[in-house]
Design a protein around this motif. Structure first.
Motif, PDB file in Angstrom:
ATOM      1  N   ASP A 144       0.845  -1.186   0.000  1.00  0.00           N
ATOM      2  CA  ASP A 144       0.000   0.000   0.000  1.00  0.00           C
ATOM      3  C   ASP A 144       0.886   1.242   0.000  1.00  0.00           C
ATOM      4  N   ILE A 145       0.782   2.054  -1.029  1.00  0.00           N
ATOM      5  CA  ILE A 145       1.647   3.221  -1.178  1.00  0.00           C
ATOM      6  C   ILE A 145       1.445   4.212  -0.024  1.00  0.00           C
ATOM      7  N   SER A 146       0.272   4.223   0.580  1.00  0.00           N
ATOM      8  CA  SER A 146       0.023   5.101   1.724  1.00  0.00           C
ATOM      9  C   SER A 146       0.891   4.711   2.921  1.00  0.00           C
ATOM     10  N   GLU A 147       1.173   3.423   3.081  1.00  0.00           N
ATOM     11  CA  GLU A 147       2.043   2.970   4.164  1.00  0.00           C
ATOM     12  C   GLU A 147       3.482   3.423   3.926  1.00  0.00           C
ATOM     13  N   VAL A 148       3.931   3.369   2.678  1.00  0.00           N
ATOM     14  CA  VAL A 148       5.265   3.858   2.354  1.00  0.00           C
ATOM     15  C   VAL A 148       5.331   5.363   2.600  1.00  0.00           C
ATOM     16  N   GLU A 149       4.293   6.082   2.187  1.00  0.00           N
ATOM     17  CA  GLU A 149       4.249   7.524   2.393  1.00  0.00           C
ATOM     18  C   GLU A 149       4.314   7.865   3.882  1.00  0.00           C
ATOM     19  N   ALA A 150       3.645   7.092   4.718  1.00  0.00           N
ATOM     20  CA  ALA A 150       3.685   7.333   6.165  1.00  0.00           C
ATOM     21  C   ALA A 150       5.106   7.146   6.703  1.00  0.00           C
ATOM     22  N   ARG A 151       5.835   6.155   6.215  1.00  0.00           N
ATOM     23  CA  ARG A 151       7.218   5.949   6.653  1.00  0.00           C
ATOM     24  C   ARG A 151       8.125   7.071   6.160  1.00  0.00           C
ATOM     25  N   VAL A 152       7.872   7.574   4.951  1.00  0.00           N
ATOM     26  CA  VAL A 152       8.632   8.713   4.418  1.00  0.00           C
ATOM     27  C   VAL A 152       8.446   9.922   5.338  1.00  0.00           C
ATOM     28  N   ALA A 153       7.200  10.201   5.719  1.00  0.00           N
ATOM     29  CA  ALA A 153       6.920  11.336   6.601  1.00  0.00           C
ATOM     30  C   ALA A 153       7.537  11.120   7.982  1.00  0.00           C
ATOM     31  N   LYS A 154       7.451   9.906   8.501  1.00  0.00           N
ATOM     32  CA  LYS A 154       8.032   9.591   9.810  1.00  0.00           C
ATOM     33  C   LYS A 154       9.543   9.783   9.802  1.00  0.00           C
ATOM     34  N   ALA A 155      10.175   9.543   8.652  1.00  0.00           N
ATOM     35  CA  ALA A 155      11.628   9.728   8.523  1.00  0.00           C
ATOM     36  C   ALA A 155      12.005  11.203   8.414  1.00  0.00           C
ATOM     37  N   GLY A 156      11.005  12.087   8.363  1.00  0.00           N
ATOM     38  CA  GLY A 156      11.270  13.520   8.344  1.00  0.00           C
ATOM     39  C   GLY A 156      11.253  14.163   6.975  1.00  0.00           C
ATOM     40  N   PHE A 157      10.730  13.458   5.980  1.00  0.00           N
ATOM     41  CA  PHE A 157      10.673  13.989   4.624  1.00  0.00           C
ATOM     42  C   PHE A 157       9.233  14.367   4.278  1.00  0.00           C
ATOM     43  N   GLU A 158       9.066  15.360   3.417  1.00  0.00           N
ATOM     44  CA  GLU A 158       7.731  15.827   3.041  1.00  0.00           C
ATOM     45  C   GLU A 158       7.312  15.241   1.699  1.00  0.00           C
ATOM     46  N   PRO A 159       6.304  14.360   1.682  1.00  0.00           N
ATOM     47  CA  PRO A 159       5.791  13.851   0.411  1.00  0.00           C
ATOM     48  C   PRO A 159       5.151  14.994  -0.389  1.00  0.00           C
ATOM     49  N   ILE A 160       5.506  15.090  -1.671  1.00  0.00           N
ATOM     50  CA  ILE A 160       5.012  16.162  -2.538  1.00  0.00           C
ATOM     51  C   ILE A 160       4.593  15.574  -3.886  1.00  0.00           C
ATOM     52  N   HIS A 192       1.936  14.529  -5.499  1.00  0.00           N
ATOM     53  CA  HIS A 192       1.151  13.308  -5.618  1.00  0.00           C
ATOM     54  C   HIS A 192       0.471  13.287  -6.981  1.00  0.00           C
ATOM     55  N   GLY A 193       0.348  12.103  -7.536  1.00  0.00           N
ATOM     56  CA  GLY A 193      -0.320  12.015  -8.828  1.00  0.00           C
ATOM     57  C   GLY A 193      -0.843  10.630  -9.105  1.00  0.00           C
ATOM     58  N   ASP A 194      -1.916  10.601  -9.852  1.00  0.00           N
ATOM     59  CA  ASP A 194      -2.455   9.355 -10.372  1.00  0.00           C
ATOM     60  C   ASP A 194      -2.011   9.244 -11.818  1.00  0.00           C
ATOM     61  N   TYR A 195      -1.677   8.057 -12.230  1.00  0.00           N
ATOM     62  CA  TYR A 195      -1.282   7.819 -13.615  1.00  0.00           C
ATOM     63  C   TYR A 195      -1.703   6.404 -13.969  1.00  0.00           C
ATOM     64  N   ALA A 196      -1.857   6.136 -15.239  1.00  0.00           N
ATOM     65  CA  ALA A 196      -2.198   4.776 -15.649  1.00  0.00           C
ATOM     66  C   ALA A 196      -0.934   3.932 -15.560  1.00  0.00           C
ATOM     67  N   PRO A 197      -0.899   2.928 -14.747  1.00  0.00           N
ATOM     68  CA  PRO A 197      -2.000   2.286 -14.035  1.00  0.00           C
ATOM     69  C   PRO A 197      -1.948   2.451 -12.514  1.00  0.00           C
ATOM     70  N   GLY A 198      -1.503   3.564 -11.963  1.00  0.00           N
ATOM     71  CA  GLY A 198      -1.413   3.621 -10.511  1.00  0.00           C
ATOM     72  C   GLY A 198      -1.262   5.013  -9.914  1.00  0.00           C
ATOM     73  N   ARG A 199      -0.483   5.080  -8.829  1.00  0.00           N
ATOM     74  CA  ARG A 199      -0.282   6.319  -8.081  1.00  0.00           C
ATOM     75  C   ARG A 199       1.207   6.525  -7.833  1.00  0.00           C
ATOM     76  N   ARG A 200       1.557   7.797  -7.523  1.00  0.00           N
ATOM     77  CA  ARG A 200       2.956   8.102  -7.224  1.00  0.00           C
ATOM     78  C   ARG A 200       3.024   9.357  -6.370  1.00  0.00           C
ATOM     79  N   PHE A 201       4.171   9.529  -5.697  1.00  0.00           N
ATOM     80  CA  PHE A 201       4.497  10.769  -5.014  1.00  0.00           C
ATOM     81  C   PHE A 201       6.011  10.900  -5.001  1.00  0.00           C
ATOM     82  N   TYR A 202       6.477  12.067  -4.657  1.00  0.00           N
ATOM     83  CA  TYR A 202       7.905  12.369  -4.625  1.00  0.00           C
ATOM     84  C   TYR A 202       8.263  12.930  -3.254  1.00  0.00           C
ATOM     85  N   PHE A 203       9.567  12.947  -2.951  1.00  0.00           N
ATOM     86  CA  PHE A 203      10.074  13.668  -1.785  1.00  0.00           C
ATOM     87  C   PHE A 203      11.553  13.945  -1.988  1.00  0.00           C
ATOM     88  N   LEU A 204      12.049  14.970  -1.298  1.00  0.00           N
ATOM     89  CA  LEU A 204      13.469  15.313  -1.328  1.00  0.00           C
ATOM     90  C   LEU A 204      14.097  14.826  -0.031  1.00  0.00           C
TER      91      LEU A 204
END
Length: 129
Positions: A85-101, A103-115
């Motif tokens: 579940d990409i939301s679980e990965v995003e939660a770990r990214v935020a917990k590590a101190g990074f800001e998910p930015i 966000h996008g839906d694309y065929a066939p799924g979802r994505r986000f970025y962080f620095l």
């Protein structure tokens, strides 16, 4: 013909051990090897069974980062793919101190970025709707 695959990428970071630690925490990777660089500095290889990121640093201060996406031969971003579940990965990214930015839906799924702390852009992608 056999498929050719990417085995590793080698990137320069300020602190290979600290970067390897968050990569293990966020992505579930492991340290495959660490030690002195070939000519100077130190390196940590972190990843999975088939591929890894080589995290390198010089013995002295690293050069300041270039303007991403405007410097020829510069790394624009690294992308990882998850089956979980990409939301679980995003939660770990935020917990590590990074800001998910970006966000996008694309065929066939979802994505986000962080620095990360070194200004390296990471993309996390999934084929989940």
């Amino acid at each position: 013909m056999d498929m050719i695959r990417l085995e590793h990428a080698n990137i320069t970071v300020n602190n290979p051990e600290a970067t390897a630690a968050w990569l293990c925490d966020v992505f579930g990777w492991k340290i495959r090897w660490q030690g002195a660089g070939m000519q100077t500095g130190r390196t940590v290889h972190v990843g999975g069974e088939d591929s890894y990121i080589a995290l390198f640093t010089f013995d002295g201060p690293n050069a300041p980062p270039a303007a991403r996406y405007r410097t020829q031969a510069s790394l624009n971003h690294l992308a990882v793919f998850t089956d979980e579940d990409i939301s679980e990965v995003e939660a770990r990214v935020a917990k590590a101190g990074f800001e998910p930015i970006n966000h996008g839906d694309y065929a066939p799924g979802r994505r986000f970025y962080f620095l990360d702390h070194d200004g390296i852009e990471w993309e996390v992608a999934s084929h989940q709707a």
